[in-house]
Design a protein around this motif. Structure first.
Motif, PDB file in Angstrom:
ATOM      1  N   ALA A  23      18.513 135.885  41.475  1.00  0.00           N
ATOM      2  CA  ALA A  23      19.011 137.051  40.743  1.00  0.00           C
ATOM      3  C   ALA A  23      17.882 137.713  39.963  1.00  0.00           C
ATOM      4  N   TYR A  24      17.021 136.903  39.334  1.00  0.00           N
ATOM      5  CA  TYR A  24      15.878 137.464  38.602  1.00  0.00           C
ATOM      6  C   TYR A  24      14.899 138.155  39.540  1.00  0.00           C
ATOM      7  N   ILE A  25      14.661 137.577  40.696  1.00  0.00           N
ATOM      8  CA  ILE A  25      13.744 138.188  41.663  1.00  0.00           C
ATOM      9  C   ILE A  25      14.283 139.542  42.114  1.00  0.00           C
ATOM     10  N   GLN A  26      15.575 139.609  42.373  1.00  0.00           N
ATOM     11  CA  GLN A  26      16.178 140.885  42.770  1.00  0.00           C
ATOM     12  C   GLN A  26      16.064 141.910  41.647  1.00  0.00           C
ATOM     13  N   ARG A  27      16.251 141.447  40.415  1.00  0.00           N
ATOM     14  CA  ARG A  27      16.149 142.352  39.272  1.00  0.00           C
ATOM     15  C   ARG A  27      14.721 142.879  39.122  1.00  0.00           C
ATOM     16  N   VAL A  28      13.744 142.008  39.297  1.00  0.00           N
ATOM     17  CA  VAL A  28      12.344 142.427  39.218  1.00  0.00           C
ATOM     18  C   VAL A  28      12.030 143.440  40.319  1.00  0.00           C
ATOM     19  N   ASP A  29      12.499 143.176  41.529  1.00  0.00           N
ATOM     20  CA  ASP A  29      12.259 144.110  42.642  1.00  0.00           C
ATOM     21  C   ASP A  29      12.884 145.470  42.358  1.00  0.00           C
ATOM     22  N   THR A  30      14.098 145.472  41.826  1.00  0.00           N
ATOM     23  CA  THR A  30      14.779 146.724  41.506  1.00  0.00           C
ATOM     24  C   THR A  30      14.015 147.487  40.418  1.00  0.00           C
ATOM     25  N   THR A  31      13.597 146.762  39.393  1.00  0.00           N
ATOM     26  CA  THR A  31      12.864 147.394  38.304  1.00  0.00           C
ATOM     27  C   THR A  31      11.526 147.943  38.785  1.00  0.00           C
ATOM     28  N   LYS A  32      10.865 147.208  39.661  1.00  0.00           N
ATOM     29  CA  LYS A  32       9.580 147.659  40.192  1.00  0.00           C
ATOM     30  C   LYS A  32       9.751 148.943  40.999  1.00  0.00           C
ATOM     31  N   SER A  33      10.770 148.994  41.835  1.00  0.00           N
ATOM     32  CA  SER A  33      10.976 150.202  42.642  1.00  0.00           C
ATOM     33  C   SER A  33      11.350 151.390  41.751  1.00  0.00           C
ATOM     34  N   GLU A  34      12.141 151.151  40.691  1.00  0.00           N
ATOM     35  CA  GLU A  34      12.474 152.230  39.761  1.00  0.00           C
ATOM     36  C   GLU A  34      11.219 152.715  39.034  1.00  0.00           C
ATOM     37  N   TYR A  35      10.346 151.791  38.647  1.00  0.00           N
ATOM     38  CA  TYR A  35       9.096 152.161  37.973  1.00  0.00           C
ATOM     39  C   TYR A  35       8.231 153.030  38.879  1.00  0.00           C
ATOM     40  N   ILE A  36       8.110 152.650  40.135  1.00  0.00           N
ATOM     41  CA  ILE A  36       7.306 153.430  41.084  1.00  0.00           C
ATOM     42  C   ILE A  36       7.887 154.837  41.248  1.00  0.00           C
ATOM     43  N   LYS A  37       9.209 154.914  41.353  1.00  0.00           N
ATOM     44  CA  LYS A  37       9.866 156.212  41.514  1.00  0.00           C
ATOM     45  C   LYS A  37       9.623 157.099  40.298  1.00  0.00           C
ATOM     46  N   ILE A  38       9.791 156.534  39.102  1.00  0.00           N
ATOM     47  CA  ILE A  38       9.608 157.315  37.876  1.00  0.00           C
ATOM     48  C   ILE A  38       8.145 157.719  37.714  1.00  0.00           C
ATOM     49  N   SER A  39       7.222 156.846  38.078  1.00  0.00           N
ATOM     50  CA  SER A  39       5.793 157.174  37.987  1.00  0.00           C
ATOM     51  C   SER A  39       5.452 158.356  38.892  1.00  0.00           C
ATOM     52  N   LYS A  40       6.001 158.367  40.085  1.00  0.00           N
ATOM     53  CA  LYS A  40       5.760 159.488  41.007  1.00  0.00           C
ATOM     54  C   LYS A  40       6.351 160.780  40.446  1.00  0.00           C
TER      55      LYS A  40
END
Length: 104
Positions: free
Chosen positions: A52-69
């Protein structure tokens, strides 16, 4: 006269026969088995929470990349607007402020 051999399962269960030599006896529940079972259950729960934590980290990472772009796009847009309006100041990291000293 020969004895009748029981053929039904209920009759076979009623006979108290020792286990065959090549077959292990039925395991008895011991405190070690309970401890082992408890440990296995804990490990399983921890694995599930780790997933569950790994999935949360992956989701947060993809959101961070999207917001950075999106931020880069907005920064480029603002810079282009400022260039078009004649302002030469670039947005982004500002230059350090220069201190003004007054002469007396």
């Amino acid at each position: 006269m020969e004895q009748a051999v029981p053929t039904s399962p209920t009759r076979l269960k009623n006979l108290d026969l020792p286990p065959l030599p090549n077959q292990p006896a039925a395991p008895a529940s011991s405190p070690d088995d309970e401890s082992k079972s408890h440990t296995i259950n804990q490990v399983t729960e921890l694995q599930e929470s780790l997933l569950a934590y790994i999935q949360r980290v992956d989701t947060t990472k993809s959101e961070y990349i999207k917001i950075s772009k999106e931020n880069e796009l907005l920064l480029d847009y603002i810079n282009n607007l400022m260039e078009a309006s004649g302002t030469a100041v670039q947005t982004g990291t500002p230059e350090p402020a220069k201190k003004k000293y007054l002469d007396h």
